[in-house]
Design a protein around this motif. Structure first.
Motif, short mmCIF file in Angstrom:
data_model
loop_
_atom_site.label_atom_id
_atom_site.label_comp_id
_atom_site.label_asym_id
_atom_site.label_seq_id
_atom_site.Cartn_x
_atom_site.Cartn_y
_atom_site.Cartn_z
N LEU A 152 -1.90 1.07 -3.12
CA LEU A 152 -1.98 0.29 -4.35
C LEU A 152 -1.89 1.20 -5.57
O LEU A 152 -2.35 2.34 -5.52
CB LEU A 152 -3.31 -0.46 -4.41
CG LEU A 152 -3.49 -1.59 -3.42
CD1 LEU A 152 -4.94 -2.05 -3.40
CD2 LEU A 152 -2.58 -2.75 -3.76
N TYR A 187 -9.93 -8.73 -4.21
CA TYR A 187 -9.42 -7.57 -4.94
C TYR A 187 -10.30 -7.29 -6.15
O TYR A 187 -11.04 -8.16 -6.60
CB TYR A 187 -8.00 -7.84 -5.46
CG TYR A 187 -6.90 -7.52 -4.49
CD1 TYR A 187 -6.21 -6.32 -4.56
CD2 TYR A 187 -6.53 -8.42 -3.51
CE1 TYR A 187 -5.18 -6.02 -3.69
CE2 TYR A 187 -5.51 -8.14 -2.62
CZ TYR A 187 -4.83 -6.94 -2.72
OH TYR A 187 -3.83 -6.65 -1.84
N GLU A 188 -10.12 -6.12 -6.67
CA GLU A 188 -10.69 -5.75 -7.96
C GLU A 188 -9.52 -5.27 -8.82
O GLU A 188 -8.70 -4.47 -8.37
CB GLU A 188 -11.72 -4.64 -7.77
CG GLU A 188 -12.58 -4.39 -8.96
CD GLU A 188 -13.71 -3.42 -8.66
OE1 GLU A 188 -14.27 -2.90 -9.65
OE2 GLU A 188 -14.03 -3.18 -7.48
N HIS A 206 -18.63 -2.42 -7.35
CA HIS A 206 -17.39 -2.18 -8.09
C HIS A 206 -16.85 -0.79 -7.79
O HIS A 206 -17.59 0.19 -7.76
CB HIS A 206 -17.62 -2.30 -9.60
CG HIS A 206 -17.69 -3.70 -10.10
ND1 HIS A 206 -16.57 -4.46 -10.33
CD2 HIS A 206 -18.74 -4.50 -10.41
CE1 HIS A 206 -16.93 -5.65 -10.78
NE2 HIS A 206 -18.25 -5.70 -10.83
N GLN A 207 -15.53 -0.72 -7.57
CA GLN A 207 -14.87 0.55 -7.34
C GLN A 207 -14.10 1.04 -8.56
O GLN A 207 -13.77 2.21 -8.65
CB GLN A 207 -13.89 0.43 -6.15
CG GLN A 207 -14.59 0.13 -4.86
CD GLN A 207 -15.54 1.25 -4.46
OE1 GLN A 207 -15.17 2.41 -4.42
NE2 GLN A 207 -16.78 0.90 -4.16
N LEU A 208 -13.81 0.13 -9.48
CA LEU A 208 -13.07 0.49 -10.68
C LEU A 208 -14.01 0.49 -11.87
O LEU A 208 -14.81 -0.42 -12.04
CB LEU A 208 -11.93 -0.51 -10.92
CG LEU A 208 -10.94 -0.68 -9.78
CD1 LEU A 208 -9.94 -1.79 -10.11
CD2 LEU A 208 -10.22 0.62 -9.49
N PHE A 253 0.83 -1.21 0.00
CA PHE A 253 0.00 0.00 0.00
C PHE A 253 0.85 1.25 0.00
O PHE A 253 1.89 1.28 0.63
CB PHE A 253 -0.93 -0.01 1.21
CG PHE A 253 -1.85 -1.20 1.18
CD1 PHE A 253 -2.96 -1.21 0.36
CD2 PHE A 253 -1.57 -2.32 1.94
CE1 PHE A 253 -3.80 -2.31 0.32
CE2 PHE A 253 -2.40 -3.42 1.91
CZ PHE A 253 -3.51 -3.42 1.10
N GLU A 267 -2.81 2.56 -9.39
CA GLU A 267 -4.08 2.76 -10.09
C GLU A 267 -4.52 1.44 -10.72
O GLU A 267 -3.70 0.65 -11.18
CB GLU A 267 -3.91 3.82 -11.16
CG GLU A 267 -5.20 4.24 -11.82
CD GLU A 267 -4.99 5.39 -12.79
OE1 GLU A 267 -5.79 5.47 -13.72
OE2 GLU A 267 -4.06 6.17 -12.61
N HIS A 281 -10.83 -5.02 -1.50
CA HIS A 281 -12.10 -4.90 -0.81
C HIS A 281 -12.06 -5.56 0.57
O HIS A 281 -12.68 -5.06 1.50
CB HIS A 281 -13.22 -5.54 -1.64
CG HIS A 281 -13.60 -4.77 -2.85
ND1 HIS A 281 -14.47 -3.72 -2.82
CD2 HIS A 281 -13.20 -4.89 -4.14
CE1 HIS A 281 -14.62 -3.22 -4.03
NE2 HIS A 281 -13.85 -3.91 -4.85
N TYR A 290 -7.60 -2.50 -6.48
CA TYR A 290 -8.38 -2.10 -5.30
C TYR A 290 -8.63 -3.33 -4.45
O TYR A 290 -9.05 -4.37 -4.95
CB TYR A 290 -9.72 -1.48 -5.75
CG TYR A 290 -10.50 -0.88 -4.62
CD1 TYR A 290 -10.28 0.43 -4.21
CD2 TYR A 290 -11.48 -1.62 -3.97
CE1 TYR A 290 -10.99 0.98 -3.16
CE2 TYR A 290 -12.20 -1.07 -2.92
CZ TYR A 290 -11.95 0.23 -2.52
OH TYR A 290 -12.66 0.77 -1.49
#
Length: 88
Positions: free
Chosen positions: A25, A47-48, A85-87, A23, A27, A32, A30
């Motif tokens: 991370l 992860y995503e 989803h974050q991405l 960390f 780009e 979770h 991500y």
């Protein structure tokens, strides 16, 4: 895509030190969830990332010999409780 990692931890103190270097991370990656076993012999992460290869190429060198990782894509259509989803 969501990716699960199963860590078999060989050196819990070393793993914790290496994990801190993960960390922040880069780009497009991500995390979770991080779910360690009580004895720190194993952990599971959600992860995503755009691909397993992208995530593996970043994490494996940082974790070194402290653990062995098994990566697999999550079958989102059959999963229960996935986060948003974050991405994009």
């Amino acid at each position: 895509m969501f990716i699960t990692i199963e860590h078999q931890i060989h050196d819990s103190a070393g793993f914790q030190q290496c994990a801190e270097r993960v960390f922040p991370l880069p780009e497009a990656l991500y995390v979770h969830q991080f779910l360690p076993a009580e004895d720190l012999s194993r952990a599971v992460c959600l992860y995503e990332a755009p691909s397993i290869e992208r995530l593996r190429d970043y994490l494996d060198p940082l974790l070194g010999q402290t653990s062995t990782q098994r990566y697999f894509p999550v079958a989102e259509a059959h999963a229960i409780g996935l986060p948003v989803h974050q991405l994009a």
